[in-house]
Enzyme design. Structure first.
Site, short mmCIF file in Angstrom:
data_model
loop_
_atom_site.label_atom_id
_atom_site.label_comp_id
_atom_site.label_asym_id
_atom_site.label_seq_id
_atom_site.Cartn_x
_atom_site.Cartn_y
_atom_site.Cartn_z
CG ASP A 1 30.83 53.58 -16.47
OD1 ASP A 1 31.07 52.47 -16.36
OD2 ASP A 1 30.48 54.43 -15.71
CD1 TRP A 2 31.77 46.46 -18.40
CD2 TRP A 2 33.26 48.10 -18.00
NE1 TRP A 2 33.07 45.88 -18.22
CE2 TRP A 2 33.76 47.13 -18.06
CE3 TRP A 2 33.86 49.44 -17.93
CZ2 TRP A 2 35.33 46.94 -18.09
CZ3 TRP A 2 35.08 49.59 -17.58
CH2 TRP A 2 35.93 48.17 -17.57
#
Length: 741
Positions: free
Chosen positions: A227-228
């Site tokens: 995930d970012w």
């Protein structure tokens, strides 16, 4: 497709660099490996042009906003979800996107979860089936999916540090089950690991999760992407099984990977694995781009969005048949959401729609010459709405039917934070009370991303329609359902409780000091309420129709594949309609803790004309009937006589039957740490111990010395403690060694 040999000429520095993004949305093009473009989101393509960000602040190119998962999950329709996925894939290709970041399949553990609108259900079987359909649809169009958020990511509070502390059985049976099904059946190109920790270990650094389970047990052959901003230690993450860190940075983490290899703290084979997986993803993306373009999809996809939204609207209540609206009856449409619809969630999945249907306009279009008035009724900005309420009540009094749009404003629920409660705003409930007093024929239309408490709504309103969030064409779809153009067939994908305090995770949400204990264990959602026979406002799977259905002819057949369920469904009403057939199963007297019943199969009938029947066949697969046995650390199908219920919700069970299932024979090793009861439950071990006990083993069951059942009293004594009761320890150990497999 790029092979391992194609990367052999790349330096360690280049191979490490393949494992992090070039910028916010793209990967690096290095040597023979091309760049890959990714973007949000699950219900629409959020392709940003120019400035980019992960929170929806920068504008994105127009794209169809289909119903988010909170709505789409209520369709219970694999084929419909696959059609949405295919449309999203086509739009993604048209916008130059190679990987669409979805679907979100985390379980709705608590209705306060801020991102619940992106997830399908509180049930892993329903979630897995719909998620697999979505992935299949998207990837069939030549665009990769990204299964997220892996794993146990069920709240937004402290989401980058929070540890989801969950026991092995609920972790496997509730929170990983949908992921496993989708990985094995739909083969997503990527899986996105979550921000949180699982039992103390960051998902991005969790080798058990990313390598042992995902690749080793499930056979995943794609890219594990973060995930970012989820990576705290890149070398540790690469070693654990992470392939791609997103977004791109200044190359600092690439240098850390190279330094770790040089220092001998990171095996270069892990870097090679990650580079090869990214290269394979780039090759898949290149092949996807070669597929033929579909041309302009705007109008066709808007029509599809309207059809889909109509199939996502649940008819929760319909007293005295107030719906569908009868021709010629004047309408008072009330509520801010009728003119300014709430149709999607906030945050990274926010889509810039190609167009937007306004419910009020669509109602007027279908009403024809029937008078339709509009009153705002309330505000969502907290300002006083007394005058607006008085105006709305007067309009309701003058009309034949009031259609009142209520819900939760965008500012009240979004990615990034959890809700504090599940209440509708007090001003909206006051408005409903006053409107219903002057116009008993009041229809409530709801808009919300997470479950809201509906007990006061159910008491006041004659009819309730709930689409959750229904996307850009939801205004037209709601009008279609209100006027009977569409016969509602949607079903709730999560339970609506009477009060927040009834929720299974009530005392264990969202956590504290960066830890949240999943204290409810297996009993999530309807499993909790049904196990305790608790009163709920609306049960899991509930939904009404403008027609009625009968179930008969139940037949059950067990085999090595599982249980085959056959039942005949007949439309006994006067309108054509679809029925969602739900199959629940349970094992009374199970040796382990289990819910009373669990969803293990479902199907949606064709649209049946009045009087028509359909023979429905549903397989309850062995995998869906099994439980995770912590003694042997694997899935086990417990033998026994299973109860199978078929019906229209977890509480509306029309027919049932029993069937014997052979199951798996599990031999748990008996050691000196085992109890006497466990040892005597194994016939061979019991026979071996009989000699040690001098015939006592056969008599333990019936003795009643001291006025108690002796066997029950001493069954829990570990074998290694029996020496204190006169048992020869050496003979006992020898007997166990002789009986060992």
């Amino acid at each position: 497709m790029t092979s391992k040999s194609d990367l052999s000429d790349l330096s360690v520095e280049d191979r490490a660099a393949l494992g992090s993004g070039a910028d916010f949305w793209t990967t690096k093009a290095i040597g023979p490996v091309g760049s890959v473009t990714m973007t949000d989101g699950p219900h629409g393509v959020r392709r940003q042009a120019g400035a980019t960000d992960h929170l929806g602040l920068a504008q994105s190119l127009p794209a169809t906003c289909f119903p988010p998962a909170v709505g789409l999950g209520q369709s219970w329709d694999r084929d419909l979800v696959a059609r949405v996925g295919a449309a999203l894939g086509r739009e993604a290709r048209g916008l130059g996107v190679d990987v669409l970041l979805g679907p979100g399949i985390n379980i709705k553990r608590d209705p306060r979860g801020g991102r619940n609108f992106e997830y399908y259900s509180e049930d892993p079987h329903l979630t897995g089936a719909l998620g697999a359909a979505w992935v299949t649809g998207v990837q069939g169009a030549g665009v990769g999916a990204s299964l997220k958020h892996f794993a146990a990511n069920n709240a937004e509070y402290d989401r980058m540090r929070m540890s989801s502390d969950v026991d092995p059985r609920p972790l496997r049976e509730i929170y990983l089950r949908a992921f496993a099904h989708i990985v094995r059946t739909a083969r997503p190109w990527t899986v996105m690991c979550s921000y949180n920790r699982i039992n103390g270990v960051h998902a991005a650094q969790n080798r058990w999760l990313l390598t042992d389970v995902l690749r080793g047990e499930w056979g995943f052959d794609g890219v594990v992407v973060s995930d970012w901003g989820a990576v705290a230690d890149r070398p540790a993450s690469v070693a654990a099984g992470l392939d791609l860190e997103m977004p791109g940075g200044n190359g600092a983490s690439d240098a850390q990977v190279v330094a770790a290899v040089a220092a001998g703290t990171l095996d270069v084979s892990a870097v090679d694995r990650a580079a090869e997986n990214v290269a394979r993803l780039a090759a898949r993306a290149e092949a996807g781009r070669a597929l033929a373009e579909d041309g302009d999809t705007v109008d066709a996809h808007h029509r599809l969005a309207r059809e889909v939204a109509g199939r996502c609207v649940v008819l929760l209540q319909n007293e005295n048949g107030v719906l569908p609206l009868a021709p010629g009856r004047s309408l008072a449409v009330i509520g801010e959401f009728a003119a300014e619809p709430r149709y999607q969630g906030g945050g990274s999945s926010h889509v810039n729609p190609t167009r937007l249907d306004i419910p009020l306009d669509e109602i007027r279009a279908l009403a024809g010459t029937t008078p339709v008035t509009y009153s705002r009724g309330f505000t969502t900005d907290g300002t006083d709405s007394g005058a607006l309420r008085a105006e709305a009540v007067a309009a309701a009094r003058a009309a034949d039917v009031a259609v009142l749009f209520l819900g939760v404003a965008a500012a009240q629920e979004s990615e990034g934070f959890d809700r504090d409660d599940i209440e509708l705003p007090a001003g909206q409930l006051d408005l409903l009370t006053e409107v219903a007093q002057v116009r008993p024929e009041t229809v409530v239309v709801l808009a919300h991303g997470g479950v809201v408490r509906l007990a006061p709504v159910a008491r006041a309103a004659a009819a309730i329609l709930d689409g959750g969030l229904v996307g850009q064409a939801g205004g037209g779809a709601l009008a279609d359902v209100l006027f009977g153009v569409v016969n509602p067939s949607a079903r709730l994908a999560e339970t609506v409780p009477m009060a927040l305090a009834d929720v299974p995770a009530y005392q264990n949400f969202p956590g504290e000091h960066s830890h949240v204990r999943y204290g409810e264990g297996l009993f999530v959602g309807y499993r909790w309420y049904d196990h305790r026979a608790m009163t709920v406002c609306f049960p899991f799977g509930h939904g009404l129709s403008y027609t009625t259905f009968a179930y008969d002819g139940l037949a059950l057949d067990a085999g090595e594949y599982g249980i085959r369920v056959r039942v005949t469904v007949t439309n006994t009403g006067d309108r054509a309609g679809r029925e969602v057939v739900q199959v629940y199963s349970g094992l009374p007297g199970s040796a382990v803790a289990r819910p009373v019943r669990e969803l293990t199969g479902f199907a949606v009938t064709a649209e049946l004309e009045p009087g028509a029947s359909e023979d429905v066949s549903i397989l309850l697969a062995r995998d869906d009937l099994a439980y995770w046995d912590t003694r042997v650390d694997r899935w086990v199908l417990e033998p026994g006589t299973y109860r199978v219920w078929v019906g229209a919700s977890s509480r509306d069970l029309r027919v049932s039957g029993e069937v014997d299932v052979a199951g798996d024979q599990v031999r748990v090793p008996i050691t000196l740490e085992s109890t006497l009861g466990e040892a005597l439950a194994e016939p061979a071990t019991a026979a071996a111990l009989a000699e040690v006990f001098g015939g006592m083993a056969g008599g333990f069951g019936g003795g009643s010395a001291l006025g108690v059942d002796m066997m029950r009293m001493i069954a829990s004594i570990p074998l290694n403690r029996l020496a204190g009761f006169g048992v020869d320890a050496d003979r006992l150990a020898a007997a166990l060694d002789a009986d060992a497999p």
